[in-house]
Write a protein that holds these residues in place. Structure first.
Motif, PDB file in Angstrom:
ATOM      1  N   ARG A   1      51.283  37.303 125.106  1.00 41.28           N
ATOM      2  CA  ARG A   1      52.712  37.588 125.034  1.00 41.28           C
ATOM      3  C   ARG A   1      53.135  38.581 126.125  1.00 41.28           C
ATOM      4  NH1 ARG A   1      53.458  33.071 123.045  1.00 41.28           N
ATOM      5  NH2 ARG A   1      52.022  32.705 121.338  1.00 41.28           N
TER       6      ARG A   1
ATOM      7  N   LEU B   1      56.390  44.639 121.393  1.00 40.77           N
ATOM      8  CA  LEU B   1      56.626  43.270 121.836  1.00 40.77           C
ATOM      9  C   LEU B   1      58.115  42.946 121.843  1.00 40.77           C
ATOM     10  CD1 LEU B   1      55.701  40.373 122.536  1.00 40.77           C
ATOM     11  CD2 LEU B   1      55.566  39.951 120.080  1.00 40.77           C
TER      12      LEU B   1
ATOM     13  N   THR C   1      58.829  35.668 121.899  1.00 41.19           N
ATOM     14  CA  THR C   1      58.884  36.860 121.045  1.00 41.19           C
ATOM     15  C   THR C   1      58.632  36.505 119.587  1.00 41.19           C
ATOM     16  OG1 THR C   1      60.500  37.825 122.556  1.00 41.19           O
ATOM     17  CG2 THR C   1      60.271  38.845 120.398  1.00 41.19           C
TER      18      THR C   1
ATOM     19  N   MET D   1      48.221  39.299 121.532  1.00 40.29           N
ATOM     20  CA  MET D   1      49.312  39.986 122.194  1.00 40.29           C
ATOM     21  C   MET D   1      49.167  39.992 123.714  1.00 40.29           C
ATOM     22  SD  MET D   1      51.271  40.588 119.797  1.00 40.29           S
ATOM     23  CE  MET D   1      52.484  41.449 120.749  1.00 40.29           C
TER      24      MET D   1
ATOM     25  N   GLY E   1      55.024  35.501 119.066  1.00 40.08           N
ATOM     26  CA  GLY E   1      54.135  36.658 119.078  1.00 40.08           C
ATOM     27  C   GLY E   1      54.169  37.430 117.774  1.00 40.08           C
TER      28      GLY E   1
END
Length: 518
Positions: free
Chosen positions: A378, A331, A208, A375, A211
């Protein structure tokens, strides 16, 4: 004079039986007709050997023109009732949770594709409504319009709605969730399991934070920068007993902590150290209170998630053009929600709470993918962790083109979201989308024509008050098998929570009242 009759007389039957015995014919046939071997007379078609008819096996898709049955087999009446089959008019029942539990699909996942305004969110809300009544807890981890706030309020109350955005609630990307507080108890019970859970929580937190840093920088972090982040998190919180914030990570790196310095490999040169961590410090500062996201990710989580009722992260307060903020919130919320569910499962395994099933909804996927190319990695990491937990998930976007990214590698990963989904619901799609779908799974020409017809936003009569022809229509695809076309049927009690044009209705009502008062 003779009388013709369809029924032979007793005398005629007796004479026929005598004739059969005389010529060695089969006397078991009824009404004097030939037996299974035929009549043993000239021209009677008698066969001494009756060979079995040749048999062939093939799928109904391959021999559909020769398929002898007037109607197909019935659909399983298991799962959320979605609506009526568009050809056989039988009930279509399906959802990723029930079908997985019954062994009809191999993993509890679904993906929904369709043009805007044709009912994708309505289909999801129908599944969530019924699943909630069956004890499954819905978790909508990013609601940008909002599409699910009214539903969650109706199902679980105001406590399940968490509003996020600039000037609203805060969410800490380093919050490991409730699973961290259970680790001491887990270490006493099963050290191997505790070590596994701790590693998963640490990995999720690192993914996290990495990202978010990539969102700020607009590029991927290097291997060295990822190693530095992991080392800093390990120094700050080695056993997940406390919860640092992003600024704590930045300060630790700036202070040149010895353990961090060891992985930087500055070779004793302070200038080299500063050069190798400069980009990472820029990213961490951007996540702090003075960065572009403000306090959103800079402080501790202000509103923790509840574990026993539906939850929605309401992001409708974020500006439509603020794509980076939208992507960052999605996210963090997807990761945080997954961590909370993992904590609930750990609690149940330790005998400290009931076993619950959660279903995660990831809507408007195109927004986070458009904000940053990185992204996709992720999201891929988050979805793969969910698979390990056997956590049902529903992902949604408009078209396959939303998943066609700048590089072939990124596109392949994004299309993997669809390929790994056991259930794919297709709404109305433009003709150009058919080629993209064919690259993922088989799409017969009839199904392609059906989807393109549903995508037509104009009605045959041209009346603007009528719904588009494809609204509520979906094709359920299970791999390469023939699709199941159905229309979502809503009951009267669902209409209020499914009205996503409420503001337009209020505007038209105000205009009507103004005209009447004039």
């Amino acid at each position: 004079m003779t009388t013709n009759t369809s029924t032979p007389t007793a005398e005629q039957v007796s004479r026929l039986e005598q004739f059969k015995r005389a010529v060695g014919m089969d006397t078991t046939s009824s009404e004097g007709g030939p037996g299974r071997r035929g009549l043993k007379v000239p021209g009677g078609g008698y066969a001494a050997i009756v060979e079995s008819a040749p048999e062939f096996e093939a799928t109904s898709n391959q021999v559909c023109g020769l398929w002898p049955f007037p109607a197909g087999s019935s659909l399983p009446a298991k799962g959320v009732p979605l609506g009526r089959h568009q050809m056989m008019m039988m009930d279509v029942c399906a959802d990723p949770v029930t079908w997985f539990r019954l062994g009809l699909i191999l993993n509890p996942s679904a993906f929904i594709l369709g043009r805007p305004g044709l009912g994708k969110s309505t289909l999801i809300r129908r599944m969530l409504t019924v699943l909630s009544a069956w004890g499954v807890i819905p978790m909508i981890l990013s609601d940008l319009k909002p599409d699910y706030v009214k539903l969650v309020r109706a199902l679980g109350g105001e406590a399940g709605v968490i509003s996020l955005g600039r000037g609203r609630s805060n969410i800490n990307p380093l919050d490991p969730g409730p699973g961290a507080s259970l680790l001491p108890h887990l270490w006493e019970m099963n050290e191997k399991k505790a070590a596994e859970v701790q590693a998963q929580l640490q990995g999720r937190r690192l993914n996290t934070l990495a990202g978010l840093c990539e969102l700020v920088l607009g590029t991927e972090l290097t291997v060295n920068e990822l190693t530095i982040l992991r080392a800093a998190l390990t120094v700050l919180d080695p056993d997940l007993s406390s919860t640092p914030v992003v600024d704590d990570v930045r300060v630790l790196i700036e202070e040149r902590n010895d353990e961090v310095r060891a992985v930087v490999r500055d070779r004793g040169d302070t200038d080299r150290y500063d050069a190798r961590v400069e980009r990472l410090l820029d990213a961490l500062q951007g996540l702090g209170p003075k960065g572009p996201f403000g306090d959103t990710f800079a402080q501790q989580t202000s509103v923790p998630m509840v574990l026993d009722r539906p939850v929605v992260f309401d992001m409708s307060g974020v500006d439509e053009d603020d794509l980076r903020m939208q992507a960052a919130l999605q996210l963090v919320c997807w990761s945080y929600g997954s961590a909370v569910v993992q904590g609930a499962k750990i609690k149940a395994e330790a005998g400290l709470g009931p076993e619950r099933i959660y279903v995660l909804v990831m809507d408007e996927l195109w927004r986070v993918l458009r904000a940053s190319l990185q992204m996709v990695d992720r999201i891929d990491a988050i979805t793969r962790l969910n698979r390990q937990l056997l956590l049902p998930q529903i992902m949604c976007t408009h078209t396959m083109s939303d998943l066609k990214l700048a590089t072939e590698e990124a596109t392949e990963k994004a299309w993997g979201f669809v390929e790994r989904s056991e259930m794919v619901f297709l709404g109305g799609l433009a003709p150009k989308e058919m080629g993209n779908l064919s690259e993922v799974f088989a799409m017969p020409e009839k199904e392609r024509q059906m989807l393109t017809t549903w995508s037509d936003m104009h009605t045959a009569s041209g009346d603007n008050d009528e719904d588009p022809p494809g609204r509520g229509l979906f094709l359920l695809k299970l791999g390469s098998r023939p699709g199941i076309p159905f229309r979502v049927d809503l009951v009267s009690s669902e209409l209020a929570v499914n009205d996503t044009n409420e503001r337009w209705g209020a505007y038209e009502e105000s205009r009507r009242q103004a005209r009447e008062s004039a």
